[in-house]
Design an enzyme around this catalytic site. Structure first.
Site, PDB file in Angstrom:
ATOM      1  N   ASN A 106      -7.409   1.256   9.926  1.00 19.08           N
ATOM      2  CA  ASN A 106      -6.233   1.588  10.323  1.00 19.08           C
ATOM      3  C   ASN A 106      -6.655   1.612  12.002  1.00 19.08           C
ATOM      4  O   ASN A 106      -7.391   2.172  12.394  1.00 19.08           O
ATOM      5  CB  ASN A 106      -5.692   2.755   9.880  1.00 19.08           C
ATOM      6  CG  ASN A 106      -5.582   3.050   8.369  1.00 19.08           C
ATOM      7  OD1 ASN A 106      -5.590   1.905   7.815  1.00 19.08           O
ATOM      8  ND2 ASN A 106      -5.296   3.953   7.948  1.00 19.08           N
ATOM      9  N   GLU A 114      -7.628   7.797   6.490  1.00 21.56           N
ATOM     10  CA  GLU A 114      -8.083   8.503   7.654  1.00 21.56           C
ATOM     11  C   GLU A 114      -8.697   9.783   7.539  1.00 21.56           C
ATOM     12  O   GLU A 114      -8.019  10.846   7.901  1.00 21.56           O
ATOM     13  CB  GLU A 114      -6.853   8.775   8.362  1.00 21.56           C
ATOM     14  CG  GLU A 114      -6.161   7.148   8.747  1.00 21.56           C
ATOM     15  CD  GLU A 114      -5.046   7.188   9.747  1.00 21.56           C
ATOM     16  OE1 GLU A 114      -4.447   8.037  10.071  1.00 21.56           O
ATOM     17  OE2 GLU A 114      -4.458   5.933  10.024  1.00 21.56           O
ATOM     18  N   ARG A 133       0.806  -1.379   0.058  1.00 24.35           N
ATOM     19  CA  ARG A 133      -0.014  -0.105   0.111  1.00 24.35           C
ATOM     20  C   ARG A 133       0.737   1.425   0.015  1.00 24.35           C
ATOM     21  O   ARG A 133       1.800   1.261   0.884  1.00 24.35           O
ATOM     22  CB  ARG A 133      -0.956  -0.033   1.246  1.00 24.35           C
ATOM     23  CG  ARG A 133      -1.709   1.104   1.397  1.00 24.35           C
ATOM     24  CD  ARG A 133      -2.777   1.331   2.509  1.00 24.35           C
ATOM     25  NE  ARG A 133      -3.244   2.528   2.491  1.00 24.35           N
ATOM     26  CZ  ARG A 133      -3.603   3.275   3.459  1.00 24.35           C
ATOM     27  NH1 ARG A 133      -3.072   2.898   4.816  1.00 24.35           N
ATOM     28  NH2 ARG A 133      -4.276   4.418   3.364  1.00 24.35           N
ATOM     29  N   GLU A 163      -3.604  -0.367   7.898  1.00 26.56           N
ATOM     30  CA  GLU A 163      -2.524  -0.060   8.720  1.00 26.56           C
ATOM     31  C   GLU A 163      -2.764  -0.450  10.228  1.00 26.56           C
ATOM     32  O   GLU A 163      -3.704  -0.233  10.878  1.00 26.56           O
ATOM     33  CB  GLU A 163      -2.553   1.589   9.023  1.00 26.56           C
ATOM     34  CG  GLU A 163      -2.174   2.381   7.907  1.00 26.56           C
ATOM     35  CD  GLU A 163      -2.042   3.758   8.086  1.00 26.56           C
ATOM     36  OE1 GLU A 163      -1.800   4.368   9.380  1.00 26.56           O
ATOM     37  OE2 GLU A 163      -2.278   4.472   6.884  1.00 26.56           O
ATOM     38  N   TYR A 223      -4.670   1.481  15.868  1.00 25.36           N
ATOM     39  CA  TYR A 223      -3.302   1.709  16.618  1.00 25.36           C
ATOM     40  C   TYR A 223      -3.407   1.289  18.050  1.00 25.36           C
ATOM     41  O   TYR A 223      -2.710   0.545  18.645  1.00 25.36           O
ATOM     42  CB  TYR A 223      -2.648   3.133  16.339  1.00 25.36           C
ATOM     43  CG  TYR A 223      -1.881   3.028  14.660  1.00 25.36           C
ATOM     44  CD1 TYR A 223      -2.867   3.485  14.011  1.00 25.36           C
ATOM     45  CD2 TYR A 223      -0.755   2.746  14.826  1.00 25.36           C
ATOM     46  CE1 TYR A 223      -2.336   3.744  12.650  1.00 25.36           C
ATOM     47  CE2 TYR A 223      -0.208   2.787  13.370  1.00 25.36           C
ATOM     48  CZ  TYR A 223      -0.894   3.519  12.184  1.00 25.36           C
ATOM     49  OH  TYR A 223      -0.408   3.335  11.001  1.00 25.36           O
ATOM     50  N   HIS A 240      -3.484  10.755   0.505  1.00 21.47           N
ATOM     51  CA  HIS A 240      -2.866  10.700   2.083  1.00 21.47           C
ATOM     52  C   HIS A 240      -2.295  11.753   2.802  1.00 21.47           C
ATOM     53  O   HIS A 240      -1.161  12.021   2.915  1.00 21.47           O
ATOM     54  CB  HIS A 240      -1.980   9.587   1.936  1.00 21.47           C
ATOM     55  CG  HIS A 240      -1.518   8.698   3.417  1.00 21.47           C
ATOM     56  ND1 HIS A 240      -1.763   7.499   3.591  1.00 21.47           N
ATOM     57  CD2 HIS A 240      -1.215   9.328   4.672  1.00 21.47           C
ATOM     58  CE1 HIS A 240      -1.531   7.054   4.728  1.00 21.47           C
ATOM     59  NE2 HIS A 240      -1.134   8.278   5.471  1.00 21.47           N
TER      60      HIS A 240
HETATM   61  C1  LIG Z   1      -7.427  14.078  20.975  1.00 17.34           C
HETATM   62  C2  LIG Z   1      -5.902  14.819  20.814  1.00 17.34           C
HETATM   63  O1  LIG Z   1      -5.096  14.081  19.977  1.00 17.34           O
HETATM   64  C3  LIG Z   1      -4.104  14.588  19.624  1.00 17.34           C
HETATM   65  C4  LIG Z   1      -3.277  13.827  18.619  1.00 17.34           C
HETATM   66  O2  LIG Z   1      -3.987  12.574  17.980  1.00 17.34           O
HETATM   67  C5  LIG Z   1      -3.891  12.085  16.932  1.00 17.34           C
HETATM   68  C6  LIG Z   1      -4.589  10.900  16.703  1.00 17.34           C
HETATM   69  C7  LIG Z   1      -4.257  10.000  15.622  1.00 17.34           C
HETATM   70  C8  LIG Z   1      -3.008  10.181  15.198  1.00 17.34           C
HETATM   71  C9  LIG Z   1      -2.419   9.083  14.300  1.00 17.34           C
HETATM   72  C10 LIG Z   1      -1.113   9.006  13.770  1.00 17.34           C
HETATM   73  N1  LIG Z   1      -1.416   7.670  13.050  1.00 17.34           N
HETATM   74  C11 LIG Z   1      -0.300   7.140  12.192  1.00 17.34           C
HETATM   75  C12 LIG Z   1      -0.448   7.473  10.800  1.00 17.34           C
HETATM   76  N2  LIG Z   1      -1.598   6.976  10.202  1.00 17.34           N
HETATM   77  C13 LIG Z   1      -1.242   7.133   9.046  1.00 17.34           C
HETATM   78  C14 LIG Z   1      -0.055   7.076   8.524  1.00 17.34           C
HETATM   79  O3  LIG Z   1       0.442   8.189   7.902  1.00 17.34           O
HETATM   80  C15 LIG Z   1       0.714   6.917   9.954  1.00 17.34           C
HETATM   81  O4  LIG Z   1       1.776   7.792   9.924  1.00 17.34           O
HETATM   82  N3  LIG Z   1      -2.431   7.278  13.130  1.00 17.34           N
HETATM   83  N4  LIG Z   1      -3.146   8.159  14.001  1.00 17.34           N
HETATM   84  C16 LIG Z   1      -2.112  11.019  15.530  1.00 17.34           C
HETATM   85  C17 LIG Z   1      -2.343  11.954  16.465  1.00 17.34           C
END
Ligand SMILES: CCOCCOc1ccc(-c2cn(C[C@@H]3NC[C@@H](O)[C@H]3O)nn2)cc1
Length: 450
Positions: free
Chosen positions: A296, A166, A77, A355, A298, A121
């Site tokens: 996705n 996302e 991907r 992801e 995490y 993206h």
């Molecule tokens: C409530 C307040 O919160 C502040 C921060 O809130 C977030 C939430 C989610 C993320 C986050 C980062 N990733 C990884 C990426 N997914 C796509 C790909 O490009 C990866 O690099 N997934 N989710 C970051 C910050």
């Protein structure tokens, strides 16, 4: 010991994204994106890092693909940088950009690796942000023009498309919380952006159907997290519904039920005076049938009601879970719960885990080895949870770990490493981590022991 066995036709892969790995930001005719602007704005990205060079995959993609070949993945991907093919977002096409992606995709196909292509993206052409970005419905039309260009150019080679990655991050994280580009903090604007992203998704799917590709499939890839109620108290259950729903219902009900979740719409209206800018026909467009859902995942947490807990009056309750180096809970149970919830809520559409991965920042030891035991453990736990969800009937077609390479982790810059391959950002040398070899074993054997 238990054997965790996956089906023979399970697709295994890795995921990356253009702005995070390509580099060559000012090369090959590429135009600027909002992430070029944001990363060059003082204070927005850790250490002032940016994607000018990143992993230099624009030049080193053959080395990356030989790593994928060694790993044994069947699906890779990646995302196309919209401003590399349409430097101004619309209009003049940059042939050099198309040629780059042809070279890259041909090399994937030569190695029997199926390209899974994400159209958006997050690297929106800056020229479109200059006219309001996703807050301006003209950007929807620009996205459809870009999608049509890509479908017609690559339909013979790419059979698996993802429209939007996302949408929660591209709307609320970027235009309300403000941590990501363009770094705005306006809930109504973010709600407009979320809606326009969904309309753009639906229009691109419609365009794909019009072009008509027998053996192709198209979907989108929302990110989800899981908030488990701290107690059986109604207020805790409802707080978790709201927190989960911001990621799940808000971006899935429109696609699968042609309507926003009423309870959350009312919540936005009553607590924040925010409304969704729905025009005639939008919901029908958004709910154009898709072939698969990318998920996705995490992290998650146990959560409960807290009147002073921000937008949804909820708070995470620390349960002493281990955390990865980026500070996120390691919560594999949440993976099982959210997949089961999606299946029970939206029917059993084919799902790819587009992801799932973890941040561990180990450096190579003197002998060159990168001992990322935490990442191996995270993979084990989450693949076990995935297997449990599959046993419960969730229609999982594949798993793609985030990420093949350490790369530009948005506002964290290069300080946070998600790769199964270490990248030396000074020399751009790639170093296989222990997790690379562990993941290779899973792909080879299709099972592992816990
Ligand atoms: C409530 C307040 O919160 C502040 C921060 O809130 C977030 C939430 C989610 C993320 C986050 C980062 N990733 C990884 C990426 N997914 C796509 C790909 O490009 C990866 O690099 N997934 N989710 C970051 C910050």
């Amino acid at each position: 010991m238990a054997i965790i066995q996956f089906p023979k036709d399970m697709k295994w892969g890795t995921a990356t994204a253009s702005y995070q790995i390509e580099g060559a930001a000012n090369e090959g005719g590429r135009g600027p994106s909002i992430w070029d602007t944001f990363s060059k704005t003082p204070g927005k990205v850790m250490n002032g890092d940016n994607g000018d060079i990143a992993c230099d995959s624009y030049h080193r993609y053959e080395e990356d693909i030989s790593l994928m070949k060694e790993l044994g993945i069947t699906t890779y991907r990646f995302s196309v940088a919209w401003p590399r093919v349409l430097p101004n977002g619309t209009g003049e096409v940059n042939q050099e950009g198309l040629d780059f992606y042809h070279r890259f995709i041909d090399k994937l196909l030569e190695n029997n690796i199926e390209p899974m292509c994400t159209l958006y993206h997050w690297d929106l052409p800056q020229a479109l942000q200059d006219i309001g970005g996703w807050n301006n419905r003209e950007t929807i039309d620009a996205f459809v023009e870009y999608a049509e260009l890509m479908f017609n150019e690559f339909n013979e080679k790419i059979k698996c498309w993802i429209t939007i990655n996302e949408p929660w991050c591209a709307s609320f994280l970027s235009n309300y919380i403000g941590n990501h580009a363009p770094g705005l903090q306006d809930l109504q604007l973010a709600t407009n952006v979320a809606h326009h992203l969904l309309v753009a998704h639906g229009k691109a799917v419609k365009k794909y159907r019009e072009i008509g590709v027998e053996d192709g499939q198209i979907g989108y890839a929302p990110n989800v997290e899981w908030n488990e109620p701290y107690s059986d108290k109604q207020e805790d259950i409802e707080a978790c519904y709201r927190a989960n729903g911001w990621f799940i219902e808000w971006f899935m009900d429109p696609v699968f039920k042609s309507a926003y979740p009423e309870k959350l719409v009312k919540w936005f209206e009553e607590t924040e005076g925010v409304t969704v800018p729905i025009l005639e026909g939008d919901m029908e467009t958004i709910s154009e049938k898709i072939d698969f859902l990318g998920i996705n995942y995490y992290t998650g947490s146990v959560s409960r009601f807290n009147k002073d807990g921000g937008l949804f009056q909820h708070e995470r309750v620390d349960q002493g879970y281990q955390k990865t180096d980026i500070g996120w809970n390691i919560y594999p149970e949440g993976f099982y719960h959210v997949l089961k919830y999606i299946k029970d809520s939206y029917g059993n559409i084919p799902i790819y885990i587009t992801e799932n991965g973890s941040c561990y920042n180990e450096e190579p030891e003197s002998n060159g080895r990168v001992k990322d035991a935490g990442r191996v453990n995270y993979l084990k736990q989450h693949l076990t949870a995935l297997n449990r969800a599959m046993s419960a009937g969730v229609n999982i077609k594949g798993y793609l770990t985030w990420s093949l390479l350490d790369n530009f982790e948005w506002a964290e810059g290069y300080t946070m490493r998600f790769g199964i391959v270490y990248v030396n950002y000074r020399t751009l040398e790639r170093v296989r981590k222990d997790s690379f070899y562990w993941y290779k074993q899973i792909i080879d054997n299709n099972f592992f022991e816990v």
